[in-house]
Design an enzyme around this catalytic site. Structure first.
Site, PDB file in Angstrom:
ATOM      1  N   GLY A  15       0.352  -1.285   0.041  1.00 57.80           N
ATOM      2  CA  GLY A  15       0.277   0.090   0.491  1.00 57.80           C
ATOM      3  C   GLY A  15       0.652   1.067   0.161  1.00 57.80           C
ATOM      4  O   GLY A  15       0.588   2.413  -0.584  1.00 57.80           O
ATOM      5  N   MET A  16       2.151   1.151   0.452  1.00 57.83           N
ATOM      6  CA  MET A  16       2.570   2.104   0.656  1.00 57.83           C
ATOM      7  C   MET A  16       3.844   2.142  -0.082  1.00 57.83           C
ATOM      8  O   MET A  16       5.022   3.528  -0.576  1.00 57.83           O
ATOM      9  CB  MET A  16       3.395   2.685   1.682  1.00 57.83           C
ATOM     10  CG  MET A  16       2.414   2.435   3.218  1.00 57.83           C
ATOM     11  SD  MET A  16       1.714   3.741   3.506  1.00 57.83           S
ATOM     12  CE  MET A  16       2.605   4.608   3.660  1.00 57.83           C
ATOM     13  N   GLY A  17       3.868   1.252  -1.382  1.00 57.79           N
ATOM     14  CA  GLY A  17       5.274   1.566  -2.441  1.00 57.79           C
ATOM     15  C   GLY A  17       5.056   0.329  -2.829  1.00 57.79           C
ATOM     16  O   GLY A  17       5.018  -0.727  -2.925  1.00 57.79           O
ATOM     17  N   VAL A  70       8.643  -1.872  -4.000  1.00 64.16           N
ATOM     18  CA  VAL A  70      10.309  -2.301  -4.417  1.00 64.16           C
ATOM     19  C   VAL A  70      10.682  -2.921  -5.799  1.00 64.16           C
ATOM     20  O   VAL A  70       9.769  -4.411  -5.994  1.00 64.16           O
ATOM     21  CB  VAL A  70      10.479  -3.224  -3.060  1.00 64.16           C
ATOM     22  CG1 VAL A  70      11.508  -3.671  -3.211  1.00 64.16           C
ATOM     23  CG2 VAL A  70       9.948  -2.405  -2.126  1.00 64.16           C
ATOM     24  N   LYS A 114      13.290   1.612  -3.665  1.00 64.08           N
ATOM     25  CA  LYS A 114      11.445   1.833  -3.227  1.00 64.08           C
ATOM     26  C   LYS A 114      11.597   3.040  -3.598  1.00 64.08           C
ATOM     27  O   LYS A 114      12.142   3.868  -3.801  1.00 64.08           O
ATOM     28  CB  LYS A 114      11.708   0.677  -2.208  1.00 64.08           C
ATOM     29  CG  LYS A 114      10.187   1.706  -1.698  1.00 64.08           C
ATOM     30  CD  LYS A 114       9.751   1.069   0.377  1.00 64.08           C
ATOM     31  CE  LYS A 114       9.063   1.233   0.602  1.00 64.08           C
ATOM     32  NZ  LYS A 114       8.334   0.768   1.210  1.00 64.08           N
ATOM     33  N   ASP A 140       6.537   1.358  11.651  1.00 69.23           N
ATOM     34  CA  ASP A 140       6.409   0.456  11.560  1.00 69.23           C
ATOM     35  C   ASP A 140       7.193  -0.962  11.645  1.00 69.23           C
ATOM     36  O   ASP A 140       7.124  -1.667  10.708  1.00 69.23           O
ATOM     37  CB  ASP A 140       5.839   0.687  10.493  1.00 69.23           C
ATOM     38  CG  ASP A 140       4.628  -0.643   9.067  1.00 69.23           C
ATOM     39  OD1 ASP A 140       3.944  -0.896  10.312  1.00 69.23           O
ATOM     40  OD2 ASP A 140       4.865  -0.667   7.819  1.00 69.23           O
TER      41      ASP A 140
END
Length: 374
Positions: A27-29, A31, A46, A144
């Site tokens: 959801g955040m990116g 890789v 990333k 996190d």
């Protein structure tokens, strides 16, 4: 976007990093496996994804924050922390270049094996804690910590990854989703109450991670994200299975009050103790549990035998020895002489008159003594 191109069909970044293939997306990116064409080495790149619908000003602010915190993460130099090589903005998005690792994620290991052996859990805890201590010493809070951000390398290293997630602003995240940045069930209760992310909040997440590794399931895991957030604020999980000292360490890290939470120094000391994973001590070999009621019964029988022997004087005929308890049918009669007489002792030993022999009540054995429940 495909598995060889970035968000806008990018294949080469900064005329240096050539994207070779997609390693994973969240959801955040995303890789990517890439090649550093200058140093001729493989790296991981990333791509941080910004929230849809944000204004140009908000995007610029988020990109700048991502770059600033990416540079902070690059200062963390430790074998247990992912090495950040470069950070930059291109195509209106932040990018972070990191070392490429070979191995598997801790989340994959737990999903495949379930509860992990305590020695393995302690090893993972040592690695993650050392990475956190290194980051905290540089003013970087991870925000996190979870199994999905711990990488178990083929060379045996435990590496904490994904420091780039800290680049996303807490306040902005709360505005969009209603809770701080992080994974529901791992976010410390003080952060859910609106307090800023501090090192103790990372230690809380470490406690959740170790609990998940010991039990095979995180203590605040729920079907819905909001339920997991509520569980952190209201529930107290039972101690995880495993050695008592390791379970105590985990529960200390899960303390709801950050002031009462186990500190990094104490956690480090505990994780270095070879006795941390020792099982609970069994009862002493010379005094097993079943022996305690049996021993009490034998003592009572000994007292019974003593009070059944009459008192004797120095002269006079023998008195009849009368057992305190009538023998059972078929059992041999008691000996004519007490067994404690030695060879050569006088044959006739007088006794006190029966009226002078004290009457001692017979001892009784409580049932609870036999059940070891007194």
């Amino acid at each position: 976007m495909n598995d060889r191109h970035g968000g806008d069909g990018v294949t080469v970044l900064r005329e240096r990093y050539r994207l070779e293939g997609l390693l994973g997306r969240g959801g955040m990116g995303a890789v990517w496996r890439a090649t550093d064409t200058v140093l001729e080495r493989e790296v991981a790149v990333k791509e941080l994804l910004l929230p849809a619908g944000t204004s140009a000003g908000q995007r610029a602010m988020l990109v700048e924050r991502a770059l600033r915190e990416g540079r902070a993460a690059a200062r963390v130099r430790h074998p247990n922390a992912i090495r950040v090589h470069d950070v930059f903005a291109e195509g209106g998005r932040p990018w972070i270049v990191m070392e490429l690792l070979s191995g598997h994620g801790l989340d994959t290991e737990i999903r495949r094996q379930g509860a992990l052996p305590p020695v393995r859990v302690a090893e993972i805890g040592r690695g993650v804690l050392e990475a956190l201590c290194a980051a905290h010493s540089h003013g970087v809070v991870h925000r996190d910590v979870k199994p999905g951000n711990v990488f178990c390398c083929d060379d045996g290293r435990i590496v904490l990854t994904d420091f780039g997630i800290a680049a996303m602003d807490d306040e902005e995240k709360i505005t969009r989703t209603g809770y701080p940045i992080g994974t529901p069930g791992y976010i410390a209760p003080e952060r859910l109450r609106g307090e800023p992310a501090e090192p103790p909040s990372d230690l809380f997440a470490l406690g959740v991670l170790l609990y998940a590794a010991l039990a095979g399931k995180a203590p605040f895991s729920r079907k819905e994200p909001m339920a997991a957030l509520g569980a952190v604020l209201t529930d107290t999980p039972p101690p995880p299975p495993g050695p008592p000292r390791l379970a105590d360490l985990v529960m200390g890290l899960l303390a709801a009050d950050p002031a009462r939470r186990t500190t990094a120094e104490r956690a480090r000391e505990a994780l270095r103790d070879p006795e941390l994973t020792a099982p609970s001590a069994p009862p002493p070999a010379d005094d097993p549990r079943w022996w305690r009621p049996a021993r009490a019964a034998l003592v009572a029988v000994g007292v019974l035998a003593v009070v059944s022997v009459p008192l004797r004087g120095c002269t006079g005929p023998d008195a009849e020895v009368v057992p305190a308890v009538a023998p059972r049918t078929g059992t041999p009669e008691p000996p004519a002489e007490p067994t404690f007489l030695q060879p050569g002792a006088p044959t006739f030993l007088p006794t006190l008159p029966p009226t002078l022999v004290p009457r001692v009540p017979l001892p009784s054995i409580s049932p609870c003594m036999l059940e070891d429940d007194c």
